[in-house]
Motif scaffolding. Structure first.
Motif, PDB file in Angstrom:
ATOM      1  N   VAL A  10      -4.062  -4.273  -0.237  1.00 41.59           N
ATOM      2  CA  VAL A  10      -2.879  -3.875   0.519  1.00 41.59           C
ATOM      3  C   VAL A  10      -1.745  -4.860   0.265  1.00 41.59           C
ATOM      4  CG1 VAL A  10      -4.236  -2.733   2.298  1.00 41.59           C
ATOM      5  CG2 VAL A  10      -3.666  -5.162   2.550  1.00 41.59           C
ATOM      6  N   GLY A  11      -0.541  -4.454   0.622  1.00 44.45           N
ATOM      7  CA  GLY A  11       0.622  -5.288   0.394  1.00 44.45           C
ATOM      8  C   GLY A  11       0.660  -6.500   1.312  1.00 44.45           C
ATOM      9  N   ARG A  12       1.522  -7.429   0.984  1.00 42.44           N
ATOM     10  CA  ARG A  12       1.629  -8.670   1.758  1.00 42.44           C
ATOM     11  C   ARG A  12       3.090  -9.048   1.978  1.00 42.44           C
ATOM     12  NH1 ARG A  12      -3.098 -11.131   2.497  1.00 42.44           N
ATOM     13  NH2 ARG A  12      -4.865 -10.493   1.197  1.00 42.44           N
ATOM     14  N   LEU A  13       3.325  -9.719   3.092  1.00 45.37           N
ATOM     15  CA  LEU A  13       4.635 -10.283   3.409  1.00 45.37           C
ATOM     16  C   LEU A  13       4.633 -11.769   3.076  1.00 45.37           C
ATOM     17  CD1 LEU A  13       5.657  -8.830   6.899  1.00 45.37           C
ATOM     18  CD2 LEU A  13       6.839  -8.483   4.734  1.00 45.37           C
ATOM     19  N   GLU A  14       5.688 -12.239   2.471  1.00 44.02           N
ATOM     20  CA  GLU A  14       5.791 -13.677   2.232  1.00 44.02           C
ATOM     21  C   GLU A  14       5.913 -14.428   3.544  1.00 44.02           C
ATOM     22  OE1 GLU A  14       8.850 -14.711  -0.479  1.00 44.02           O
ATOM     23  OE2 GLU A  14       8.060 -13.495  -2.130  1.00 44.02           O
ATOM     24  N   ASP A  15       6.676 -13.882   4.472  1.00 42.34           N
ATOM     25  CA  ASP A  15       6.860 -14.507   5.779  1.00 42.34           C
ATOM     26  C   ASP A  15       6.273 -13.569   6.836  1.00 42.34           C
ATOM     27  OD1 ASP A  15       7.610 -15.730   8.107  1.00 42.34           O
ATOM     28  OD2 ASP A  15       9.775 -15.556   7.767  1.00 42.34           O
ATOM     29  N   GLU A  16       5.095 -13.883   7.336  1.00 45.50           N
ATOM     30  CA  GLU A  16       4.411 -13.012   8.279  1.00 45.50           C
ATOM     31  C   GLU A  16       5.004 -13.071   9.683  1.00 45.50           C
ATOM     32  OE1 GLU A  16       0.224 -13.676   8.161  1.00 45.50           O
ATOM     33  OE2 GLU A  16       0.036 -12.990   6.074  1.00 45.50           O
ATOM     34  N   ALA A  17       6.012 -13.916   9.879  1.00 46.02           N
ATOM     35  CA  ALA A  17       6.684 -13.979  11.180  1.00 46.02           C
ATOM     36  C   ALA A  17       7.820 -12.963  11.281  1.00 46.02           C
ATOM     37  CB  ALA A  17       7.231 -15.383  11.431  1.00 46.02           C
ATOM     38  N   VAL A  18       8.147 -12.294  10.182  1.00 48.07           N
ATOM     39  CA  VAL A  18       9.229 -11.313  10.192  1.00 48.07           C
ATOM     40  C   VAL A  18       8.883 -10.166  11.131  1.00 48.07           C
ATOM     41  CG1 VAL A  18      10.378  -9.561   8.782  1.00 48.07           C
ATOM     42  CG2 VAL A  18      10.047 -11.861   7.879  1.00 48.07           C
TER      43      VAL A  18
ATOM     44  N   ASP B 264       4.990  -0.297   0.828  1.00 46.51           N
ATOM     45  CA  ASP B 264       3.743  -1.044   0.914  1.00 46.51           C
ATOM     46  C   ASP B 264       3.489  -1.532   2.324  1.00 46.51           C
ATOM     47  OD1 ASP B 264       4.238  -2.725  -2.265  1.00 46.51           O
ATOM     48  OD2 ASP B 264       3.632  -0.675  -1.744  1.00 46.51           O
ATOM     49  N   LEU B 265       2.222  -1.807   2.610  1.00 43.92           N
ATOM     50  CA  LEU B 265       1.861  -2.242   3.937  1.00 43.92           C
ATOM     51  C   LEU B 265       0.716  -3.240   3.851  1.00 43.92           C
ATOM     52  CD1 LEU B 265       1.733   0.245   6.858  1.00 43.92           C
ATOM     53  CD2 LEU B 265       0.201  -1.647   6.742  1.00 43.92           C
ATOM     54  N   LEU B 266       0.881  -4.358   4.564  1.00 42.64           N
ATOM     55  CA  LEU B 266      -0.088  -5.447   4.443  1.00 42.64           C
ATOM     56  C   LEU B 266      -1.196  -5.345   5.467  1.00 42.64           C
ATOM     57  CD1 LEU B 266      -1.190  -8.273   3.706  1.00 42.64           C
ATOM     58  CD2 LEU B 266       0.480  -9.199   5.266  1.00 42.64           C
ATOM     59  N   LEU B 267      -2.410  -5.500   4.993  1.00 44.73           N
ATOM     60  CA  LEU B 267      -3.553  -5.734   5.866  1.00 44.73           C
ATOM     61  C   LEU B 267      -4.192  -7.017   5.373  1.00 44.73           C
ATOM     62  CD1 LEU B 267      -5.686  -5.117   7.926  1.00 44.73           C
ATOM     63  CD2 LEU B 267      -6.788  -3.641   6.279  1.00 44.73           C
ATOM     64  N   SER B 268      -4.160  -8.074   6.192  1.00 43.13           N
ATOM     65  CA  SER B 268      -4.772  -9.326   5.756  1.00 43.13           C
ATOM     66  C   SER B 268      -6.260  -9.087   5.571  1.00 43.13           C
ATOM     67  CB  SER B 268      -4.573 -10.430   6.772  1.00 43.13           C
ATOM     68  OG  SER B 268      -3.277 -10.475   7.249  1.00 43.13           O
ATOM     69  N   THR B 269      -7.114  -9.772   6.176  1.00 38.19           N
ATOM     70  CA  THR B 269      -8.540  -9.550   5.989  1.00 38.19           C
ATOM     71  C   THR B 269      -9.055  -8.753   7.165  1.00 38.19           C
ATOM     72  OG1 THR B 269      -8.869 -11.660   7.064  1.00 38.19           O
ATOM     73  CG2 THR B 269      -8.926 -11.618   4.665  1.00 38.19           C
ATOM     74  N   LEU B 270      -9.254  -7.448   6.957  1.00 38.62           N
ATOM     75  CA  LEU B 270      -9.730  -6.578   8.030  1.00 38.62           C
ATOM     76  C   LEU B 270     -11.152  -6.171   7.699  1.00 38.62           C
ATOM     77  CD1 LEU B 270      -9.241  -5.049  10.602  1.00 38.62           C
ATOM     78  CD2 LEU B 270      -8.226  -3.210   9.290  1.00 38.62           C
TER      79      LEU B 270
ATOM     80  N   VAL C 253      -1.099   5.229   5.117  1.00 42.06           N
ATOM     81  CA  VAL C 253      -1.589   4.932   3.771  1.00 42.06           C
ATOM     82  C   VAL C 253      -0.604   4.073   2.990  1.00 42.06           C
ATOM     83  CG1 VAL C 253      -3.027   6.996   3.590  1.00 42.06           C
ATOM     84  CG2 VAL C 253      -0.657   7.073   2.802  1.00 42.06           C
ATOM     85  N   SER C 254       0.585   3.865   3.532  1.00 41.29           N
ATOM     86  CA  SER C 254       1.552   2.986   2.868  1.00 41.29           C
ATOM     87  C   SER C 254       1.107   1.538   2.866  1.00 41.29           C
ATOM     88  CB  SER C 254       2.918   3.101   3.548  1.00 41.29           C
ATOM     89  OG  SER C 254       3.447   4.386   3.389  1.00 41.29           O
ATOM     90  N   VAL C 255      -0.061   1.262   3.441  1.00 45.00           N
ATOM     91  CA  VAL C 255      -0.571  -0.108   3.385  1.00 45.00           C
ATOM     92  C   VAL C 255      -0.877  -0.578   1.971  1.00 45.00           C
ATOM     93  CG1 VAL C 255      -1.572  -0.046   5.695  1.00 45.00           C
ATOM     94  CG2 VAL C 255      -2.948   0.624   3.735  1.00 45.00           C
ATOM     95  N   TYR C 256      -1.138   0.329   1.066  1.00 42.21           N
ATOM     96  CA  TYR C 256      -1.675  -0.088  -0.225  1.00 42.21           C
ATOM     97  C   TYR C 256      -0.628  -0.776  -1.091  1.00 42.21           C
ATOM     98  CZ  TYR C 256      -5.603   2.479   1.466  1.00 42.21           C
ATOM     99  OH  TYR C 256      -6.639   2.899   2.257  1.00 42.21           O
ATOM    100  N   ALA C 257      -1.080  -1.796  -1.806  1.00 36.87           N
ATOM    101  CA  ALA C 257      -0.179  -2.641  -2.586  1.00 36.87           C
ATOM    102  C   ALA C 257       0.407  -1.912  -3.770  1.00 36.87           C
ATOM    103  CB  ALA C 257      -0.920  -3.889  -3.063  1.00 36.87           C
ATOM    104  N   SER C 258      -0.309  -0.925  -4.288  1.00 34.86           N
ATOM    105  CA  SER C 258       0.152  -0.215  -5.480  1.00 34.86           C
ATOM    106  C   SER C 258      -0.331   1.227  -5.426  1.00 34.86           C
ATOM    107  CB  SER C 258      -0.389  -0.893  -6.742  1.00 34.86           C
ATOM    108  OG  SER C 258      -0.153  -0.089  -7.890  1.00 34.86           O
ATOM    109  N   PHE C 259       0.488   2.125  -5.986  1.00 36.58           N
ATOM    110  CA  PHE C 259       0.090   3.521  -6.155  1.00 36.58           C
ATOM    111  C   PHE C 259      -0.001   3.872  -7.634  1.00 36.58           C
ATOM    112  CE2 PHE C 259       1.478   3.643  -1.764  1.00 36.58           C
ATOM    113  CZ  PHE C 259       0.503   4.463  -1.191  1.00 36.58           C
ATOM    114  N   ALA C 260      -0.155   2.863  -8.485  1.00 38.87           N
ATOM    115  CA  ALA C 260      -0.298   3.118  -9.910  1.00 38.87           C
ATOM    116  C   ALA C 260      -1.625   3.798 -10.222  1.00 38.87           C
ATOM    117  CB  ALA C 260      -0.187   1.812 -10.693  1.00 38.87           C
ATOM    118  N   ALA C 261      -2.607   3.650  -9.325  1.00 39.62           N
ATOM    119  CA  ALA C 261      -3.903   4.293  -9.476  1.00 39.62           C
ATOM    120  C   ALA C 261      -4.334   4.815  -8.112  1.00 39.62           C
ATOM    121  CB  ALA C 261      -4.938   3.318 -10.029  1.00 39.62           C
ATOM    122  N   ALA C 262      -5.390   5.609  -8.105  1.00 37.31           N
ATOM    123  CA  ALA C 262      -5.899   6.166  -6.851  1.00 37.31           C
ATOM    124  C   ALA C 262      -6.398   5.043  -5.939  1.00 37.31           C
ATOM    125  CB  ALA C 262      -7.023   7.149  -7.136  1.00 37.31           C
ATOM    126  N   ASN C 263      -6.185   5.212  -4.640  1.00 38.57           N
ATOM    127  CA  ASN C 263      -6.618   4.226  -3.654  1.00 38.57           C
ATOM    128  C   ASN C 263      -7.667   4.813  -2.728  1.00 38.57           C
ATOM    129  OD1 ASN C 263      -4.864   1.925  -4.198  1.00 38.57           O
ATOM    130  ND2 ASN C 263      -3.184   3.228  -3.499  1.00 38.57           N
TER     131      ASN C 263
END
Length: 373
Positions: free
Chosen positions: A141-149, A5-11, A125-135
Motif C-alpha cells: 500500500v502507499g505511504r505518506l512521508e509525513d504521517e502527521a498530515v 494511493d492509500l497507506l496501510l502501515s503494518t496491518l 481499494v485506493s490503498v494500493y501503492a500501484s495499479f500497474a498490476a493486479a492487486n
C-alpha cells in the motif's frame, strides 16, 4: 492515478480471514453504531440492518441529510474530540464510514473498545501503492512521508485511509477488526454522480460519447451489495481485510453503456434514441477528455494503470459478497436520478457537460471514421 494511493502501515489482519466467537451464523437483534451514516452508504447500511432485525444508532454532527431514516437514534458529536455522547453506551459492533484521519479513528476506537467488541472500518481499494498490476489484499500500500498530515486531498486521501486502517487494528487487534476496501461505490443515492452519469446521459437521448472500446474492463460495487456484505460481517463477527467490488472481468464499460441505454428506453423513453459513439483513448487524450472524471467509471488498462480494473475480490466472494446484475444497479440508479431535484439532474458532478460532449462528438466526426454503435 485515478484512484489515489492509500497507506496501510503494518496491518496484521490482511493475512487471513478470521472468525471469532460463535459459529459463523447470523445473530439477531444486534445493536450497531454507525459513525457517520447519513450520506450515501450509511443509509443503505442502516436500512439493511433494520430489515434484518437489528437496531441502529447514528453518530455524526447532524449536518448531512438530517431527516434521513428518522426512526434511527441519533447521537450528535464530532470525530475530532467531541465524543461525550458515546461514553457509557454499549453496542455489539461499530461501523466506521467517516474515518479519514487516523487520529480521529484512534480516538473513537480507544473510547469504544471496552464496550463494543467489533470494529468495522470502511476503507478503499485506493490503498494500493500501484495499479500497474493486479492487486489483492496482500499487495503493498502507499505511504505518506509525513504521517502527521491531516489535510485530505487527492494526494493524501489514500495514505490517510490506510493509516486509519492501521489505527483501528492497533487499538482493537486483528481478531476484532474488519477492514472493507470497496471499489467505486455506485447505485441509487450516489451523490458523486460518477456512475449515475451513464444512465442519466442515456436518458437524454441522442448520440453519446463513450470511451475507447466496449470491451474495456471496469469494476464497481453496488452500495446495496456492500451494505449486505458489511452487515453479514457484523453478524458473523468476521475479521480480516476484504476488497469489496465486482470480480475482474465481470463487467465492461460496454456493459455499463448498453444497460444504461436499455434502462433509458424502458424508463425515460427519450424521443431521440440514445446510441453510443466509441471514441479511441488517444483521441480522448488529444481532446483533453480525462478518464474517471470526464469519462466516469472507466480508465485505460495500460501502463501504470494496467491493473486498475483487475483488483481481486476473491476473498470477499468467499466470505459471502454477492454482486447483483448490472442491469439492476443501472435501473435503480436511473429511477432514483429521475426523482432528484431538477438542479441536481441538470448539472451532474461528473462526466461531460452537454456542450463539451457536443464539441467532442463534432471533433470526432470531423476526424473521419464513424464508430457509432
Amino acid at each position: 492515478m485515478y484512484r489515489r494511493d492509500l497507506l496501510l502501515s503494518t496491518l496484521g489482519v490482511a493475512a487471513a480471514t478470521l472468525v471469532y466467537g460463535p459459529a459463523a451464523t447470523a445473530r439477531p437483534g444486534l445493536r450497531i453504531l454507525i459513525l457517520g451514516g447519513t450520506r450515501f452508504l450509511g443509509p443503505h447500511l442502516a436500512e439493511h440492518a433494520l430489515a434484518r432485525g437489528h437496531t441502529v444508532t447514528f453518530f455524526n454532527r447532524g449536518r448531512t441529510n438530517p431527516g434521513v431514516l428518522p426512526q434511527v437514534e441519533r447521537i450528535l458529536g464530532d470525530r475530532d474530540g467531541q465524543l461525550d455522547g458515546l461514553k457509557g453506551r454499549s453496542w455489539d459492533a461499530v461501523i466506521d464510514t467517516s474515518g479519514y484521519v487516523p487520529r480521529h479513528v484512534r480516538l473513537s476506537a480507544e473510547l469504544l473498545r471496552p464496550q463494543v467488541p467489533h470494529y468495522v472500518f470502511i476503507s478503499t481499494v485506493s490503498v494500493y501503492a500501484s495499479f500497474a498490476a493486479a492487486n489483492d489484499e496482500t499487495a503493498p500500500v502507499g505511504r505518506l512521508e509525513d504521517e502527521a498530515v491531516e489535510k485530505v486531498d487527492g494526494a493524501t486521501y489514500g495514505p490517510l485511509k490506510a493509516l486509519c486502517e492501521a489505527s483501528a487494528a492497533a487499538v482493537y487487534g486483528a481478531d476484532r477488526t474488519t477492514v472493507i476496501r470497496p471499489g467505486l461505490i455506485v447505485g441509487p443515492d450516489d451523490n458523486t454522480d460518477r456512475f449515475t452519469y451513464w444512465p442519466a446521459r442515456a436518458a437524454r437521448g441522442g448520440p453519446m460519447a463513450a470511451p475507447n472500446s466496449p470491451k474495456d474492463p471496469v469494476q464497481v460495487i453496488d452500495a446495496r451489495d456492500l451494505a449486505e456484505f458489511t452487515i453479514v460481517a457484523v453478524e458473523r463477527r468476521t475479521a480480516g481485510v476484504f476488497n469489496a467490488l465486482s470480480p475482474p472481468g465481470r463487467f465492461t464499460i460496454g456493459d455499463v453503456v448498453d444497460e444504461s441505454i436499455v434502462a433509458a428506453h424502458e424508463i425515460a423513453r427519450p424521443q431521440d434514441a440514445p446510441r453510443a459513439v466509441w471514441i479511441p483513448a488517444d483521441f480522448l487524450a488529444e481532446q483533453k477528455v480525462a478518464p474517471w472524471s470526464d469519462m466516469p467509471v472507466w480508465a485505460p488498462s495500460a501502463g501504470e494503470e494496467a491493473g486498475f480494473a483487475r483488483v481481486s475480490s476473491a476473498r470477499a466472494l468467499q466470505a459471502g459478497l454477492r454482486i447483483r446484475p448490472l442491469a439492476d444497479t443501472v435501473e435503480a440508479t436511473l429511477r432514483w436520478h429521475l426523482q432528484r431535484p431538477e438542479a441536481e439532474r441538470e448539472k451532474l458532478k461528473a462526466g461531460l457537460s452537454p456542450e463539451r460532449e457536443a464539441a467532442l462528438l463534432a471533433a470526432w466526426k470531423a476526424r473521419g471514421p464513424s464508430t457509432a454503435g
